[in-house]
Motif scaffolding. Structure first.
Motif, PDB file in Angstrom:
ATOM      1  N   LYS A 249       0.850  -1.193   0.000  1.00  0.00           N
ATOM      2  CA  LYS A 249       0.000   0.000   0.000  1.00  0.00           C
ATOM      3  C   LYS A 249       0.886   1.244   0.000  1.00  0.00           C
ATOM      4  CE  LYS A 249      -1.573  -2.159   3.588  1.00  0.00           C
ATOM      5  NZ  LYS A 249      -1.836  -3.564   3.859  1.00  0.00           N
ATOM      6  N   GLU A 391       2.664   2.461   8.084  1.00  0.00           N
ATOM      7  CA  GLU A 391       1.545   3.404   8.141  1.00  0.00           C
ATOM      8  C   GLU A 391       1.710   4.422   9.258  1.00  0.00           C
ATOM      9  OE1 GLU A 391       1.374   0.147   7.861  1.00  0.00           O
ATOM     10  OE2 GLU A 391      -0.199  -0.473   6.484  1.00  0.00           O
ATOM     11  N   ARG A 494      -0.298 -11.797  12.690  1.00  0.00           N
ATOM     12  CA  ARG A 494      -1.234 -11.033  11.865  1.00  0.00           C
ATOM     13  C   ARG A 494      -2.607 -11.675  11.895  1.00  0.00           C
ATOM     14  NH1 ARG A 494       2.054  -7.617   8.302  1.00  0.00           N
ATOM     15  NH2 ARG A 494       4.178  -8.128   8.907  1.00  0.00           N
TER      16      ARG A 494
HETATM   17 MG    MG Z   1       0.969  -4.104   7.219  1.00  0.00          MG
END
Ligand code: MG
Ligand code: ATP
Length: 626
Positions: A249, A391, A494
């Motif tokens: 991303k 992020e 995760r």
């Molecule tokens: Mg990630």
């Protein structure tokens, strides 16, 4: 001050807290509002304020510390060390800014930087920041395909590259990769600026497009370029996530919020002040490289060390010799890096004088307890596990030695950092779970300063990726966690990787850590594999420290050990011993690919895979059976 008070203030009175922190940086025009939050989850920190990252990182220090080292770029590959003062950095950045401006780059234009850890990469980043151009650093050595994808996403006017990088003495020519990427890309840059170290043979030259850095530089000697004052929320740079869970991303960062968050983190978390030395072993192409090799230390007026090379060359003491030589106070690395050293003689940890070194921070993946103990005892320093994401741009979970050092708990990255309202919630109900219970780590918006403002050019993906998982608009970290009674968080892996065995949910971390306590195991990866009876069963892929005789016996011993430690439900159905595990370039296990192969599916997006040979090994091992 107590950690609790400092943190709580940031939660109870965010605007007051961040207004105070904002004083640490220079504002050309002060913000009209500390926070504007009219369009959640989008938020604007320090709205209306204007500032500049390059000014804060370089110009602002000239009077007080012009002759102090700003950057030391050390390459154990080329054998070169460059020591650059703040004044010299100012000169270099001005010249670089004049150069890229002459190539048509201006405010808001994108510049792709495809370089190894060398001083010019830092000059290029700061030059972009100076003129308000948006840089997108792409990890040097990524294949042409990945570079082309990132070029098309950013549509840059300019690409800056080196002639070559080096890894373990092997030259990797970059220019041919750039040429191939520009050919593949639909939106190639108008110009390619090539910084040559004379490592690769003279590359093919595209007339009109390719520019030789040395020749252009000669035209701009002594150039000065005025700083472009940016509104706090304008984009400063793009940076792609590691691609561990799928297509990377494009994280977009702002200017003012990022500067303020970094300034705070430098003293409060990393305990580094002006004049002190920080050494991060990261590549400039990663989030840590951006925040703690370039912007953070320089905003703080500290000295930053940039290292190109392996942790084991010329010898496994190279990091510690750098710490000794430059008086490093805080070091930053990754568990993967430490595990490389762990395969070497521990005596290398004690050959150098580390009296100035206070803290070693490790981030990027779970820090397993055996590794944490090994390095803590080996260098006799405090190791601080640090949890964050590309992020967020700076830590979400850590300890804060610059404010109030809380006890280290092995296996935990600690407590929430200022401004982060974290919760652990149940995936199904969205309710907070009790201490000690597993759930998803989420952040209640507004995200604090420094965190991404959106996904580049794709607000919808920003919303869908992070804010669409729960009824309330919470930011999902996509990580699975537990918080204990003291508020310490433990990351279990995760959420995508959670293994559901007959209704019991296991984090990959728990099973992998249990495997790695077996004396022969170097590293283990566990994935949930479809099973008709139980839904999923854990399947382990492990590398061993020494290729023992009785591989089948070791695999059986690992199964038995996990069963003993975690219960029958967690006992791996199969254990495959392999020579290497597939990882991303940033050193993270690619479990989704392991799982896909184990379920005979396509391994998915492999654009950030480091060593294709590792996947081949896994295929072969699966073919052979456990
Ligand atoms: Mg990630
Ligand atoms: P993508 O988002 O593209 O799948 P990625 O998540 O690997 O890739 P990064 O932003 O580089 O990309 O990595 C952040 C992730 O790394 C975290 O979400 C977490 O899973 C893991 N991580 C980072 N630090 C730690 C830590 N201290 N302990 C456990 N896990 C960590």
């Amino acid at each position: 001050m107590r950690y609790e008070d400092f943190y709580q203030r940031s939660i109870d009175d965010p605007e007051g807290f961040w207004a105070e922190q904002a004083r640490a940086i220079h504002w050309h025009v002060p913000p009209r509002a500390i926070l504007e939050y009219g369009d959640p989850p989008f938020r604007k920190w320090f709205a209306g304020g204007t500032t500049n990252l390059c000014h804060n990182a370089v110009d602002r220090h000239l009077d007080a510390r012009g002759d102090q080292l700003a950057l030391v770029a050390i390459s154990s590959e080329t054998g070169e060390t460059r020591e650059i003062t703040y004044r010299e950095l100012h000169d270099e950045v001005n010249v670089f800014a004049a150069m890229i401006r002459s190539l048509g780059v201006g405010r808001g234009d994108r510049v792709v930087i495809y370089m190894p850890n060398m001083a010019e990469a830092v000059f290029a980043m700061l030059a972009c920041a100076r003129i308000g151009a948006v840089h997108s650093v792409v990890f040097g050595g990524f294949a042409a395909h990945n570079l082309a994808l990132r070029i098309d996403d950013a549509r840059p006017k300019l690409l800056v590259c080196a002639d070559a990088g080096m890894r373990g003495g092997k030259v990797i020519p970059y220019k041919p990769l750039v040429d191939a990427a520009c050919e593949k890309a639909r939106h190639p840059p108008a110009h390619v600026l090539v910084v040559s170290r004379g490592l690769a043979p003279e590359p093919a030259w595209v007339p009109g497009r390719d520019i030789d850095h040395a020749a252009l530089r000669a035209e701009f000697r002594d150039a000065r370029v005025a700083v472009e004052w940016m509104e706090s929320n304008e984009p400063s740079y793009l940076l792609y996530t590691s691609g561990t869970t799928g297509k990377p991303k494009g994280v977009q960062r702002d200017v003012g919020g990022y500067a303020v968050a970094l300034a705070l983190s430098m003293w409060a978390i990393y305990d580094v002040r002006a004049g002190q030395v920080m050494f991060s072993t990261s590549d400039v192409g990663w989030a840590v490289g951006h925040s703690y090799n370039v912007y953070g230390p320089l905003i703080a007026g500290a000295t930053s060390i940039l290292y190109e090379g392996l942790p084991t060359h010329p010898d496994p003491g190279v990091w510690w010799s750098i710490c000794e030589k430059y008086g490093v106070r805080t070091m930053f690395s990754s568990p993967t890096g430490i595990r490389v050293l762990k395969k070497q003689d521990a005596a290398w940890l004690r050959k150098h004088d580390l009296s100035v070194l206070q803290w070693l921070f490790l981030a990027g993946e779970p820090l397993d307890e055996p590794t944490a103990h090994w390095i803590t005892e080996g260098i006799g320093k405090t190791i601080i596990d640090n949890y964050w994401q590309t992020e967020t741009g700076w830590p979400v979970l850590s300890l804060m030695p610059g404010v109030d050092m809380k006890p280290v708990k092995f296996g935990s990255p600690g407590l929430p950092m200022p401004g982060y309202r974290i919760r652990v919630i149940d995936e199904g109900s969205g309710e907070d779970v009790a201490p000690g219970e597993k759930g998803v780590l989420v952040i209640e918006p507004p995200l604090p300063p420094g965190c991404l403002t959106t996904v580049w050019g794709d607000d919808a993906r920003f919303m869908a990726s992070y804010f669409s998982h729960f009824k309330e608009r919470l930011y999902s970290s996509l990580d699975w966690a537990i918080r204990d009674e003291d508020g310490y968080a433990f990351i279990l892996g995760r959420t995508d990787d959670v293994i559901n065995v007959a209704g019991h949910r296991l984090g990959t971390r728990e099973v992998e850590e249990s495997c790695s306590t077996h004396p022969d195991v170097a590293e283990a990866a566990v994935v949930g594999v479809r099973d008709a009876l139980k839904g999923q069963v854990p399947v382990v892929f492990a590398t061993l420290k020494t290729a023992g005789e009785d591989v089948a016996g070791t695999a059986e011993a690992i199964r038995a050990q996990v069963g003993r430690q975690l219960g029958a439900i967690a006992r791996p159905a199969r254990v495959y011993v392999v020579g290497a595990l597939p990882k991303t370039r940033s050193g993270k296990l690619l479990r989704r690919s392991l799982q896909a192969l184990a379920e005979e599916r396509d391994p998915g997006d492999l654009s950030t895979l480091d060593d294709p040979g590792a996947l081949e090994e896994v295929r072969r091992a699966l073919g052979r059976g456990a």
